[in-house]
Design a protein around this motif. Structure first.
Motif, PDB file in Angstrom:
ATOM      1  N   SER A 185       2.115   8.896   2.383  1.00  0.00           N
ATOM      2  CA  SER A 185       2.292   8.750   0.938  1.00  0.00           C
ATOM      3  C   SER A 185       3.156   9.883   0.381  1.00  0.00           C
ATOM      4  N   SER A 194       1.665  13.577   4.928  1.00  0.00           N
ATOM      5  CA  SER A 194       1.062  12.254   4.849  1.00  0.00           C
ATOM      6  C   SER A 194       2.166  11.243   4.578  1.00  0.00           C
ATOM      7  N   GLY A 230      -0.318   4.221  -2.795  1.00  0.00           N
ATOM      8  CA  GLY A 230      -1.283   4.777  -3.728  1.00  0.00           C
ATOM      9  C   GLY A 230      -0.547   5.192  -4.989  1.00  0.00           C
ATOM     10  N   GLU A 240      -4.895   5.979  -0.222  1.00  0.00           N
ATOM     11  CA  GLU A 240      -3.713   5.801   0.625  1.00  0.00           C
ATOM     12  C   GLU A 240      -4.054   4.728   1.661  1.00  0.00           C
TER      13      GLU A 240
END
Length: 263
Positions: A72, A70, A87, A141
């Protein structure tokens, strides 16, 4: 469409076709799938319009399919020295400052006299700055809207980009930076209704928002924050705040800061 067109806001996917709420932002993969099935609002590559929220879900899904992680997770693992997050974990919530907007501010109020395209982009869902102060928002996110950082970290990242990112775990070639910062669209942005030079993810300098040099590249945030690098002077600079300003371009705080730095 090409990846460069997608990342320079030319995809024609600036708005969700279906009614969408802020609560839907917790599942970016689903939203990316919905965007992928939409008909573009204009022929990709024919114009540029700021994909204010959708660009984050589109870029994150593209990144996941190419790299596996991902977005993030990549930021947490690769940009550790800069204390930047997409996030925020529960353990870090206590470090986050609340944003303080002017009374009645919404995303739609950024641009006066909205046309249909602007209203769809900035009003579905309606975004109020106070949403950023909620735990659900902070834990999600939302790559285009819930990055967490401080000015030192952002300036450090941009400084590192000018030097091939030696502090990061990934290595950035000069060719990759050239591709990312090359202007892909120059003209009036169809959503923001201002002159914009969009590169692939970055905003190249226009209207003097990043100082006097045309090669400067960076990005700005809602309310007055911004960060950029100026290859000509070797300067990297960032400004963050929690008291939001109302000007889309020309916040007096940023203007005075740039004048002081370059003098």
């Amino acid at each position: 469409m090409t990846i460069a067109e997608l990342l320079s806001h030319q995809a024609g996917l600036s708005a969700f076709a279906d009614p969408t709420s802020v609560d839907d932002f917790v599942n970016g993969k689903v939203l990316a799938g919905k965007l992928a099935q939409q008909s573009p609002l204009w022929p990709p590559g024919s114009r540029s319009g700021y994909h204010a929220i959708t660009i984050g879900f589109l870029a994150a899904e593209l990144f996941r399919r190419i790299e596996g992680r991902s977005l993030s997770s990549f930021v947490e693992q690769e940009l550790t020295p800069f204390d930047i997050h997409i996030g925020i974990s529960d353990a870090e919530l206590g470090r986050v400052a609340n944003v303080i907007p002017p009374a009645g501010m919404t995303a739609e109020s950024v641009v006066p006299e909205l046309d249909e395209l602007q209203a769809a982009t900035l009003g579905n869902p309606p975004l109020e700055p106070e949403a950023a102060n909620t735990k659900n928002w902070r834990r999600a996110e939302i790559p285009s809207a819930n990055g967490f950082a401080n000015a030192r970290g952002l300036a450090g990242l941009y400084s590192s980009l000018l030097r091939g990112a030696p502090e990061a775990r990934f290595k950035l070639s000069s060719e990759t930076l050239k591709q990312a910062t090359e202007i892909r669209w120059s003209g009036t942005d169809a959503i923001l209704d201002i002159e914009a030079n969009w590169a692939a993810g970055f905003l190249r300098n226009s209207l003097g928002i990043y100082g006097p040099h045309a090669a400067a590249f960076g990005h700005s945030g809602w309310g007055g924050s911004f960060a950029f690098a100026d290859p000509e002077s070797g300067l990297a600079f960032a400004y963050v705040m929690n008291a939001m300003g109302t000007e889309l371009v020309g916040d007096p705080r940023t203007l005075e800061l740039l004048k002081a730095v370059y003098s």
